[in-house]
Design a protein around this motif. Structure first.
Motif, short mmCIF file in Angstrom:
data_model
loop_
_atom_site.label_atom_id
_atom_site.label_comp_id
_atom_site.label_asym_id
_atom_site.label_seq_id
_atom_site.Cartn_x
_atom_site.Cartn_y
_atom_site.Cartn_z
N VAL A 278 -7.07 -13.67 -5.84
CA VAL A 278 -6.16 -12.47 -5.90
C VAL A 278 -6.78 -11.28 -5.18
O VAL A 278 -6.27 -10.57 -4.28
CB VAL A 278 -5.86 -11.82 -7.52
CG1 VAL A 278 -4.87 -10.88 -7.37
CG2 VAL A 278 -5.16 -13.17 -8.10
N ARG A 279 -8.23 -11.06 -5.32
CA ARG A 279 -8.90 -9.90 -4.65
C ARG A 279 -8.71 -10.33 -3.20
O ARG A 279 -8.42 -9.34 -2.26
CB ARG A 279 -10.16 -9.59 -5.25
CG ARG A 279 -10.24 -9.24 -6.65
CD ARG A 279 -11.72 -8.77 -6.79
NE ARG A 279 -12.67 -9.74 -6.54
CZ ARG A 279 -13.19 -10.50 -7.41
NH1 ARG A 279 -12.67 -10.62 -8.59
NH2 ARG A 279 -14.34 -11.32 -6.80
N SER A 280 -8.95 -11.55 -2.84
CA SER A 280 -8.83 -11.79 -1.55
C SER A 280 -7.65 -11.94 -1.02
O SER A 280 -7.29 -11.44 0.18
CB SER A 280 -9.37 -13.39 -1.19
OG SER A 280 -10.88 -13.40 -1.63
N ALA A 281 -6.47 -11.88 -1.58
CA ALA A 281 -4.96 -11.77 -1.27
C ALA A 281 -4.88 -10.61 -0.84
O ALA A 281 -4.03 -10.14 0.06
CB ALA A 281 -4.04 -12.40 -2.31
N VAL A 282 -5.34 -9.46 -1.96
CA VAL A 282 -5.08 -8.23 -1.56
C VAL A 282 -5.72 -7.82 -0.12
O VAL A 282 -5.06 -7.28 0.90
CB VAL A 282 -5.62 -7.17 -2.56
CG1 VAL A 282 -5.49 -5.67 -2.39
CG2 VAL A 282 -4.74 -7.29 -3.85
N GLN A 283 -7.01 -8.22 0.25
CA GLN A 283 -7.62 -7.95 1.13
C GLN A 283 -6.94 -8.76 2.44
O GLN A 283 -6.73 -7.93 3.60
CB GLN A 283 -9.05 -8.49 1.11
CG GLN A 283 -9.90 -8.36 2.43
CD GLN A 283 -11.33 -8.72 2.01
OE1 GLN A 283 -12.36 -7.93 1.75
NE2 GLN A 283 -11.50 -10.16 2.04
N ALA A 284 -6.48 -9.70 2.47
CA ALA A 284 -5.79 -10.46 3.47
C ALA A 284 -4.54 -9.70 3.88
O ALA A 284 -4.06 -9.58 4.89
CB ALA A 284 -5.33 -11.91 3.09
N ALA A 285 -3.62 -9.02 2.73
CA ALA A 285 -2.40 -8.67 3.05
C ALA A 285 -2.40 -7.03 3.71
O ALA A 285 -1.57 -6.95 4.40
CB ALA A 285 -1.63 -8.39 1.67
N LEU A 286 -3.47 -6.40 3.45
CA LEU A 286 -3.54 -5.03 3.68
C LEU A 286 -3.55 -4.62 5.37
O LEU A 286 -4.20 -5.49 5.86
CB LEU A 286 -4.63 -4.24 3.10
CG LEU A 286 -4.37 -4.27 1.41
CD1 LEU A 286 -5.41 -3.54 0.86
CD2 LEU A 286 -3.16 -3.36 1.28
N ALA A 287 -2.79 -3.65 5.97
CA ALA A 287 -2.86 -3.24 6.97
C ALA A 287 -3.74 -2.04 7.18
O ALA A 287 -2.80 -1.03 7.30
CB ALA A 287 -1.69 -3.38 7.89
N PRO A 288 -4.98 -1.95 7.23
CA PRO A 288 -5.54 -0.22 7.28
C PRO A 288 -4.94 0.62 8.53
O PRO A 288 -4.99 1.77 8.04
CB PRO A 288 -7.08 -0.79 7.35
CG PRO A 288 -7.10 -2.03 7.99
CD PRO A 288 -5.85 -2.97 7.47
N GLU A 289 -4.68 0.11 9.33
CA GLU A 289 -4.51 1.13 10.59
C GLU A 289 -3.27 1.80 10.46
O GLU A 289 -2.97 3.15 10.53
CB GLU A 289 -4.29 0.37 11.85
CG GLU A 289 -4.26 1.53 13.01
CD GLU A 289 -4.52 0.60 14.49
OE1 GLU A 289 -5.12 1.33 15.19
OE2 GLU A 289 -4.11 -0.40 14.50
N ASP A 290 -2.20 0.86 9.73
CA ASP A 290 -0.88 1.43 9.50
C ASP A 290 -1.12 2.51 8.11
O ASP A 290 -0.28 3.55 8.09
CB ASP A 290 0.05 0.39 8.91
CG ASP A 290 0.65 -0.21 10.03
OD1 ASP A 290 0.41 0.27 11.38
OD2 ASP A 290 1.55 -1.18 9.87
N MET A 291 -1.95 2.22 7.24
CA MET A 291 -2.34 3.14 6.13
C MET A 291 -2.84 4.31 6.47
O MET A 291 -2.54 5.39 6.03
CB MET A 291 -2.92 2.41 5.24
CG MET A 291 -2.39 1.01 4.31
SD MET A 291 -3.82 -0.04 3.86
CE MET A 291 -4.30 0.84 2.47
#
Length: 494
Positions: A278-291
């Motif tokens: 689940v933690r790796s899924a969060v890491q995979a999903a996030l788009a830091p530049e847009d954030m």
């Protein structure tokens, strides 16, 4: 604005009003890692050591640097003599020993080193001896840090809670009206060090008579207050206010660059995020530049960067960077399927008081939902957040940030005793070797291993790097640019 409106003259002689991001959750800095606590309490509490402008550890209440045994297990710390507490009593080694023993029990950072401390004892009235079970290279940095601080107070006020707010600092607590102001006034019996001022070290002059820290939870209100002259200093301002501040007479921006890193802290103790997939899924999903764009709006205020330290720090390395900035919804969904995810809400705890936290949360929600999560944003005030994050049943992710610190071990999230609960045999072994190693080059190599494990095991997520905006009156002089602004040595010009 209610309590934020003060009736005193804007430029009362020797008095300034400082807008902070909200009511500090405590005035006991041992009990909190919140920056707003450090900013206020460093004026009346002091530590044995502090940092100079180059982040070198130097003495504060200690007379000198410690005498360290050849095996690195014994620290003999000489104390300054003639130091008076705000209650009129004189500091001695018994006060220091009692304060440090409490720090080991109650402070996040103290707990992180407690297993390595065999004992803390007095050796006469003006010497303290710390004995370790094994070498611990970050010890002096921990003793110097004003955040979750090993501050020194009279033995008589110590307990599970402090019975009185009594320190040795240049200012003393005069009055505290929660959610209205924290008033500190000059401590006339303060004995400053004589070395030239450098960062938090050296001479601390009490030029101002009084400082009032005013909780102002709304960022826009902090901006308007400093622009109008209601406040002589304002912390934690939205970056979109930069141009207005720069173009307004009598006010000037303070941009700290590089400042720090926004963090999504994960709950490894219980709930959804205890599952590695689940933690790796969060890491995979996030788009830091847009954030980061949503949070700061302009690339002069942020950098999309995987490294846990920027290039200007010796700790910079690129280990694990391939797992950063994935924005891969399909991979997230695959990892959630592997975890047997049942659609339970992913609870993200955040606050408007740091508006950039909330903006990042909104963007993260979109990407996480695309990655297969059901997301629930729990938006509370900052004081409530700092309380709720200590209850692992209340959150899956909380959003915070940290300045870049001179010593990685000052970041408590690596420790298995932190509120994240990152306990892992491989990581614990690397962390132990890192904190016991004294060779600087070997420590750099070990930190690179630790950063790699951060990305492989995902205990938290570094969104990127950012600069932070503060503002002050042009009449306020002598304020050092620092993540934890302080106002000794500051003065008001005519």
């Amino acid at each position: 604005m209610g309590a934020t409106m003060l009736t005193s003259p804007v430029f009362a002689e020797g008095v300034i009003d400082v807008a902070i991001i909200g009511e500090p959750p405590t005035l006991d800095p041992m009990m909190s890692t919140a920056d707003v606590v450090s900013i206020v309490t460093q004026h009346f509490f002091e530590t044995l050591y502090t940092f100079d402008e180059n982040w070198a550890v130097v003495p504060l209440l200690a007379q000198d640097m410690p005498e360290i045994s050849e095996d690195g297990l014994t620290y003999r710390i000489p104390l300054r003599e003639g130091i008076t507490f705000h209650d009129g009593s004189t500091m001695d080694s018994a006060d220091v020993v009692a304060s440090l023993q409490r720090w080991l029990k109650v402070s996040t950072r103290g707990k992180g080193v407690a297993e390595q401390v065999a004992g803390i004892e007095t050796d006469g009235a003006n010497t303290v001896v710390i004995t370790l079970t094994e070498s611990y290279s970050p010890l002096l940095s921990l003793l110097a840090f004003s955040n979750a601080a090993a501050m020194i107070v009279p033995e008589e006020v110590l307990g599970e809670e402090l019975s009185a707010i009594v320190g040795t600092g240049p200012y003393k607590l005069e009055e505290h009206l929660p959610d209205q102001y924290i008033q500190v006034t000059r401590f006339d019996d303060y004995v400053s060090r004589e070395e030239p001022s450098s960062g938090g070290s050296g001479k601390r002059e009490q030029i101002l008579d009084e400082i009032r820290f005013v909780p102002v939870p709304d960022a826009a209100t902090r901006v308007e207050g400093v622009l109008s002259g209601q406040f002589q200093f304002a912390d934690g301002l939205p970056t979109e206010a930069y141009d207005r501040i720069e173009s307004t007479d009598g006010v000037e921006p303070m941009l700290l660059a590089p400042f720090g890193w926004p963090i999504f802290a994960f709950n490894l103790k219980e709930g959804l995020m205890a599952d590695q997939n689940v933690r790796s899924a969060v890491q995979a999903a996030l788009a830091p530049e847009d954030m980061l764009y949503a949070a700061f709006g302009d690339e002069k205020f942020f950098v999309t960067d995987a490294a846990l330290f920027p290039e200007s720090f010796q700790w910079h390395n690129e280990e694990g960077a391939e797992l950063y900035n994935q924005a891969d919804a399909a991979k997230s969904q695959e990892l959630l399927s592997k975890a047997g995810y049942d659609g339970s809400p992913l609870r993200i705890l955040t606050s408007h008081q740091y508006e950039f936290h909330y903006k990042m949360a909104e963007v993260a929600k979109v990407y996480l939902e695309a990655g297969g999560f059901t997301v629930e944003l729990d938006v509370v005030d900052w004081a409530t957040l700092t309380q709720q994050r200590d209850n692992p049943a209340a959150w899956d992710i909380y959003i915070t940030h940290s300045p870049f610190l001179p010593e990685p071990a000052l970041t408590s999230m690596y420790s298995p005793t932190s509120r994240l609960g990152w306990a892992n045999e491989e990581k614990d072994a690397v962390l132990k070797e890192f904190t016991s190693e004294t060779d600087p080059e070997k420590r750099l190599e070990l930190f690179a291993e630790l950063q790699k494990l951060v990305y492989e095991q995902a205990p938290f997520y570094k969104v990127g790097g950012f600069n932070t905006l503060l503002a002050k009156s042009t009449a306020l002089d002598g304020v050092t640019e620092t993540p934890w602004p302080y106002f000794w040595n500051a003065s008001l010009s005519e």
